[in-house]
Design an enzyme around this catalytic site. Sequence first.
Site, PDB file in Angstrom:
ATOM      1  N   CYS A   1      -1.244  -3.694   8.952  1.00 56.66           N
ATOM      2  CA  CYS A   1      -0.714  -2.360   9.795  1.00 56.66           C
ATOM      3  C   CYS A   1      -0.127  -2.755  10.984  1.00 56.66           C
ATOM      4  CB  CYS A   1      -1.921  -1.595   9.702  1.00 56.66           C
ATOM      5  SG  CYS A   1      -2.877  -0.923   8.373  1.00 56.66           S
TER       6      CYS A   1
ATOM      7  N   CYS B   1       0.887  -1.136  -0.068  1.00 56.49           N
ATOM      8  CA  CYS B   1      -0.002  -0.086  -0.125  1.00 56.49           C
ATOM      9  C   CYS B   1       0.789   1.213   0.031  1.00 56.49           C
ATOM     10  CB  CYS B   1      -1.097  -0.106   1.193  1.00 56.49           C
ATOM     11  SG  CYS B   1      -0.260  -0.319   2.695  1.00 56.49           S
TER      12      CYS B   1
END
Lengths: 175, 138
Positions: free
Chosen positions: B107, B37
């Site tokens: 994350c 990402c």
Amino acid sequence: MNNYFELFSIKESFTQDAALVKKKFYELSRQFHPDRFVSGGTKAIEEAEKMSAHINLAFQTLKDEDALMSYLLKLRGVLEAEEKFNLSPSFLMEMMDLNEAVSEAEMSDDKAQKQIANACLQQHFSSIKKEMQPIIDAYEKGDHSKGNLLLLKEFFFQKKYLLRVQERIIKFALP
Amino acid sequence: MAYSEKVIDHYQHPKNVGTLDKSKTNVGTGLVGAPECGDVMRLQIEVDEVSGIIQDAKFKTFGCGSAIASSSLATEWLKGKTVDQALTIDNMDIVEELNLPPVKIHCSVLAEDAIKAAINDYRSKNGMPVLETEEKHH
């Protein structure tokens, strides 16, 4: 099932002729339209539906240069889905700085600063492009060496960071 | 996708954003990125040389709300721990605390990687062997 290049009868390459890809897509879509297989019974219709889905997916991939690169690198066995790939600390540092420059421009709402950040981003984009081009050209000429593909993979991931910064710049450029 | 309240709170009021002096020998810096990402995260710890306790931790993250919340929470947890205790922080602890959905687990992995990278930087600066970090695939 055939890979996308075989399916579309096009060259296996990181660059494609968009018009040709579209033309092949329409041809194949017509050829495998499930409506044409009604007389063949449920099984034939299901097969055609599966094929149509495959054709659609192939088209989405072949017409987008980043998706195409990801696909071809996977096909050549140098990239895995959701692979964790560590870019060099120096590149990450550059991305940190670039993002910080964007944040500063964002907060100060300074047009000049925004332009500087954007110019810096564009410079990164063009330098990556310049480095990728000879490898892409060589691939087209038949040089499929793993070393070259691994280099492309690195640029592929670098580009993702740049696209992310670009997204940020576009966002705050809006009124 | 709906973020949990805790994620939103960390996102709106991130704790410990900033920079520590990376030239100091008792400061460890971890710089990691999520290639999928394009997120990039810097996490730093400052270790008290006498007690071996992490007295300060700072981060700067460019990424989505979950990435910011994960690193913000990580810095909060790091403070007051010894370096060895800090090593036991697992990404799944972060997932649990923040109620991260499966698509955002990476994350928390990034935050854990940043902790390990900061600790390794601190260790190598202080003549300790660098620890092997296991590659995690969730």
